[in-house]
Design an enzyme around this catalytic site. Structure first.
Site, PDB file in Angstrom:
ATOM      1  N   LYS A 182       0.890  -1.176   0.000  1.00  0.00           N
ATOM      2  CA  LYS A 182       0.000   0.000   0.000  1.00  0.00           C
ATOM      3  C   LYS A 182       0.920   1.215   0.000  1.00  0.00           C
ATOM      4  O   LYS A 182       1.467   1.588   1.028  1.00  0.00           O
ATOM      5  CB  LYS A 182      -0.884  -0.014   1.252  1.00  0.00           C
ATOM      6  CG  LYS A 182      -2.181   0.801   1.140  1.00  0.00           C
ATOM      7  CD  LYS A 182      -2.019   2.256   0.799  1.00  0.00           C
ATOM      8  CE  LYS A 182      -1.680   3.137   1.974  1.00  0.00           C
ATOM      9  NZ  LYS A 182      -1.532   4.561   1.563  1.00  0.00           N
ATOM     10  N   GLY A 222      -4.432   3.339  -2.324  1.00  0.00           N
ATOM     11  CA  GLY A 222      -5.547   3.760  -1.479  1.00  0.00           C
ATOM     12  C   GLY A 222      -5.105   4.642  -0.335  1.00  0.00           C
ATOM     13  O   GLY A 222      -3.931   5.003  -0.225  1.00  0.00           O
ATOM     14  N   GLU A 229       9.945   2.063  10.400  1.00  0.00           N
ATOM     15  CA  GLU A 229      10.949   3.091  10.084  1.00  0.00           C
ATOM     16  C   GLU A 229      10.247   4.431  10.244  1.00  0.00           C
ATOM     17  O   GLU A 229       9.422   4.802   9.409  1.00  0.00           O
ATOM     18  CB  GLU A 229      11.427   2.944   8.639  1.00  0.00           C
ATOM     19  CG  GLU A 229      12.268   1.737   8.365  1.00  0.00           C
ATOM     20  CD  GLU A 229      13.625   1.797   9.037  1.00  0.00           C
ATOM     21  OE1 GLU A 229      14.093   2.924   9.325  1.00  0.00           O
ATOM     22  OE2 GLU A 229      14.191   0.743   9.298  1.00  0.00           O
ATOM     23  N   CYS A 239      13.898  11.436   6.180  1.00  0.00           N
ATOM     24  CA  CYS A 239      13.750  11.145   7.612  1.00  0.00           C
ATOM     25  C   CYS A 239      15.078  11.224   8.348  1.00  0.00           C
ATOM     26  O   CYS A 239      15.117  11.548   9.522  1.00  0.00           O
ATOM     27  CB  CYS A 239      13.083   9.801   7.817  1.00  0.00           C
ATOM     28  SG  CYS A 239      13.744   8.498   6.791  1.00  0.00           S
ATOM     29  N   GLU A 296       9.821  16.667  14.164  1.00  0.00           N
ATOM     30  CA  GLU A 296      10.231  16.473  12.775  1.00  0.00           C
ATOM     31  C   GLU A 296       9.422  17.409  11.888  1.00  0.00           C
ATOM     32  O   GLU A 296       8.204  17.315  11.838  1.00  0.00           O
ATOM     33  CB  GLU A 296       9.996  15.014  12.362  1.00  0.00           C
ATOM     34  CG  GLU A 296      10.460  14.740  10.956  1.00  0.00           C
ATOM     35  CD  GLU A 296      10.383  13.266  10.591  1.00  0.00           C
ATOM     36  OE1 GLU A 296       9.303  12.674  10.754  1.00  0.00           O
ATOM     37  OE2 GLU A 296      11.397  12.720  10.154  1.00  0.00           O
TER      38      GLU A 296
HETATM   39  P1  NAP Z   1       2.003   8.873   7.287  1.00  0.00           P
HETATM   40  O1  NAP Z   1       0.608   9.314   7.420  1.00  0.00           O
HETATM   41  O2  NAP Z   1       2.641   8.165   8.417  1.00  0.00           O
HETATM   42  O3  NAP Z   1       2.074   7.978   5.962  1.00  0.00           O
HETATM   43  C1  NAP Z   1       2.906   6.855   5.724  1.00  0.00           C
HETATM   44  C2  NAP Z   1       2.088   5.741   5.077  1.00  0.00           C
HETATM   45  O4  NAP Z   1       1.150   5.219   6.025  1.00  0.00           O
HETATM   46  C3  NAP Z   1       1.249   6.193   3.882  1.00  0.00           C
HETATM   47  O5  NAP Z   1       1.152   5.148   2.954  1.00  0.00           O
HETATM   48  C4  NAP Z   1      -0.082   6.455   4.560  1.00  0.00           C
HETATM   49  O6  NAP Z   1      -1.165   6.499   3.669  1.00  0.00           O
HETATM   50  C5  NAP Z   1      -0.166   5.295   5.513  1.00  0.00           C
HETATM   51  N1  NAP Z   1      -1.112   5.477   6.600  1.00  0.00           N
HETATM   52  C6  NAP Z   1      -1.618   6.637   7.110  1.00  0.00           C
HETATM   53  N2  NAP Z   1      -2.479   6.373   8.104  1.00  0.00           N
HETATM   54  C7  NAP Z   1      -2.523   5.032   8.259  1.00  0.00           C
HETATM   55  C8  NAP Z   1      -3.235   4.147   9.115  1.00  0.00           C
HETATM   56  N3  NAP Z   1      -4.077   4.598  10.056  1.00  0.00           N
HETATM   57  N4  NAP Z   1      -3.050   2.817   8.995  1.00  0.00           N
HETATM   58  C9  NAP Z   1      -2.202   2.353   8.057  1.00  0.00           C
HETATM   59  N5  NAP Z   1      -1.513   3.122   7.211  1.00  0.00           N
HETATM   60  C10 NAP Z   1      -1.658   4.453   7.308  1.00  0.00           C
HETATM   61  O7  NAP Z   1       2.896  10.068   6.887  1.00  0.00           O
HETATM   62  P2  NAP Z   1       2.441  11.316   5.995  1.00  0.00           P
HETATM   63  O8  NAP Z   1       1.052  11.772   6.329  1.00  0.00           O
HETATM   64  O9  NAP Z   1       2.652  10.973   4.593  1.00  0.00           O
HETATM   65  O10 NAP Z   1       3.478  12.383   6.500  1.00  0.00           O
HETATM   66  C11 NAP Z   1       3.336  12.942   7.789  1.00  0.00           C
HETATM   67  C12 NAP Z   1       4.683  13.072   8.479  1.00  0.00           C
HETATM   68  O11 NAP Z   1       5.307  11.792   8.601  1.00  0.00           O
HETATM   69  C13 NAP Z   1       5.721  13.871   7.712  1.00  0.00           C
HETATM   70  O12 NAP Z   1       5.565  15.231   7.818  1.00  0.00           O
HETATM   71  C14 NAP Z   1       6.975  13.362   8.325  1.00  0.00           C
HETATM   72  O13 NAP Z   1       7.234  14.000   9.543  1.00  0.00           O
HETATM   73  C15 NAP Z   1       6.692  11.923   8.569  1.00  0.00           C
HETATM   74  N6  NAP Z   1       7.254  11.069   7.513  1.00  0.00           N
HETATM   75  C16 NAP Z   1       8.338  10.313   7.801  1.00  0.00           C
HETATM   76  C17 NAP Z   1       8.892   9.505   6.827  1.00  0.00           C
HETATM   77  C18 NAP Z   1      10.068   8.651   7.092  1.00  0.00           C
HETATM   78  O14 NAP Z   1      10.698   8.225   6.158  1.00  0.00           O
HETATM   79  N7  NAP Z   1      10.399   8.350   8.319  1.00  0.00           N
HETATM   80  C19 NAP Z   1       8.368   9.489   5.537  1.00  0.00           C
HETATM   81  C20 NAP Z   1       7.237  10.260   5.278  1.00  0.00           C
HETATM   82  C21 NAP Z   1       6.699  11.029   6.278  1.00  0.00           C
HETATM   83  P3  NAP Z   1      -1.549   7.938   3.046  1.00  0.00           P
HETATM   84  O15 NAP Z   1      -0.536   8.216   2.036  1.00  0.00           O
HETATM   85  O16 NAP Z   1      -2.908   7.739   2.480  1.00  0.00           O
HETATM   86  O17 NAP Z   1      -1.550   8.935   4.182  1.00  0.00           O
END
Ligand code: NAP
Ligand code: MG
Length: 462
Positions: A170, A201, A245, A279, A369
């Protein structure tokens, strides 16, 4: 932009169960470039069933044959690298040269490393009177973010396939087109039907259904600590393996004996690269009080130089989030020396390369972050204080240490609570274990350590 209107399940593109779609937006000009289906619980269920059905055959495939399929996958990624780089640029916004070199170049290297590891890893060993087999964990639910869309996928799928696991992916809702190209590449590489499956999705719908599915044995997640915590709890309740991660707030520690200009310039480049959406970015620069003013000046000048070369951040939501943090930094009393909260362009989700001076370690911008092109420069009095500040967040993903001699930098690095440290500008190594101490995560990716996440042991006593 080309897009599939179905899910890649059991070796073919199949219609989604529902009619909902996700609009894919180019963050550089805010135009909708494609639509992809928004997967439901039913799509996830179909994909997990396909992965389960394919598991016995793939797990029993000799490692050398699995290695050959991963090598073929790497070759397809190489053959289609321009198309993939253009797609990453269109849906994520990273400048094309960066997409070519890093966004596509790095995952090609990682895929190559797993083709080799699959062929050479000892899947069988001895311990006293036992033979120990390293067997695949089973069906993997992989959930990935948008910041390095292809790399995050390959860093999970390649070791999973090498181990003999099957996968349901996903990907992030913001970058599904790169994931669809990856599925095409898997198909072209001749990976058997059901071994890899893709459901596009939304996180709280398709992602959550995947993390909760009883047919999934291991959930491998990369993203925010908030969602990671939730996924860890779900997996824990079901006694599933989980790899997380998560975020970071890494420190770039410049010791007084270092080449200050070099350390500052490379430090700024590290933070601004990919518009700060990395990250492991060194978002806190720690400088000795006596060199502080000079370092701030150098950092501001380096950030100004970035100016127009920086790409947009990934989405309107991300832009608003990053600008909110910049405003918070000002409100909490940090001093802006480059950039600021105003958008530098009329169109597109751009944020100016921003540097804050006079940042106290407890400020929000030094603790949370930001995931944007924002650097905090923090002074320290002595080495002990530098260690305390560097270790003084909930995170521990990466970092850097600069000193006149490597040995001095290494001695300091050993005191850091973090999973990776670059010594005097050491290069990123795709074979080195990558992952976090503390709330930066659970488990390791890349290289042999990354492979072992997808294996479990069976001991036979004689
Ligand atoms: P996120 O919401 O944690 O998204 C990561 C993945 O998880 C995406 O595929 C997301 O889908 C999915 N996801 C979201 N809610 C979920 C749930 N309840 N159950 C299962 N999967 C779920 O991160 P983001 O919204 O893209 O970014 C928010 C913050 O996360 C950033 O500003 C940053 O601080 C951090 N981030 C960290 C990393 C890293 O490499 N450590 C990478 C990206 C972001 P959707 O795409 O539909 O939300
Ligand atoms: Mg999200």
């Amino acid at each position: 932009m080309k897009a599939h209107d179905g899910m890649y399940i059991d070796g073919a593109w199949r219609p989604a169960a529902g009619a909902d779609t996700i609009a894919v937006v180019n963050p550089a000009d805010e135009q909708v470039i494609a639509h992809v289906p928004a997967g439901s619980v039913e799509d996830v269920d179909a994909a997990v069933r396909a992965a389960r059905a394919a598991l016995p055959g793939w797990a029993a495939t000799p490692p050398a044959d699995r290695a050959a399929r991963i090598a073929a996958l790497r070759d397809v990624l190489v053959a289609r690298k321009d198309e993939i780089a253009e797609t990453v640029t269109a849906e994520l916004g990273s400048p094309l040269p960066f997409s070519q070199k890093v966004q596509v170049g790095l995952p090609i290297a990682v895929a190559g490393s797993y083709a080799e590891l699959a062929a050479t890893h000892p899947f069988e060993g001895r311990a006293g009177n036992s033979t120990v087999y390293h067997e695949p964990v089973g069906v993997v639910g992989a959930i990935t973010p948008w910041n390095y869309p292809l790399h995050q996928i390959v860093a999970k799928v390649a070791p999973a396939l090498a181990a003999g696991c099957t996968v349901v992916l996903k990907p992030a809702e913001d970058t599904p087109l790169t994931a669809q190209l990856f599925a095409e590449a898997v198909h072209e590489a001749g990976v058997p039907a059901g071994v890899f499956n893709l459901v596009t999705g939304l996180g709280p719908v398709a992602g959550q259904a995947l993390a909760e599915h009883e047919g999934v044995d291991l959930v491998s997640f990369t993203g925010s600590t908030a969602v990671g915590r939730q996924i860890g709890a779900t997996a824990g309740a079901a006694v599933k393996k989980v790899a997380l991660e998560l975020g970071g707030k890494s420190a770039n520690v410049i010791l007084p004996s270092a080449d200050l200009a070099k350390a500052v310039n490379i430090g700024v480049a590290n933070v601004m690269s990919n518009s700060g959406q990395t990250c492991s970015a060194w978002t806190r620069m720690l400088v000795h009080r006596e060199q502080y003013d000079e370092a701030v000046e150098l950092a501001a000048a380096a950030a100004e130089k970035y100016g127009d070369r920086i790409g947009p951040v990934a989405s309107a939501k991300q832009q608003a989030r990053v600008r909110g943090y910049i405003e918070k930094g000002v409100a909490e009393g940090a001093r802006l020396v480059a950039g600021g909260p105003e958008s530098p362009r009329e169109q597109g989700y751009f944020v100016s390369p921003t540097v804050f001076a006079d940042v106290r370690p407890e400020m929000t911008i030094a603790q949370e972050e930001i995931f944007g092109p924002v650097l905090s420069v923090i002074p320290y009095e002595d080495e002990d204080e530098a260690v305390r500040i560097a270790n003084g967040t909930v995170y521990g993903l990466a970092g850097a240490v600069w000193a006149g001699e490597d040995t001095e930098a290494v001695a300091f690095a050993r005191r850091l609570d973090t999973g990776q440290v670059d010594i005097n500008g050491g290069r990123f190594n795709p074979l080195a274990p990558f992952g976090g101490y503390k709330q930066s995560g659970v488990g390791r990716e890349l290289g042999a350590h990354g492979l072992s996440e997808y294996l479990q042991t069976k001991s036979l006593q004689f």
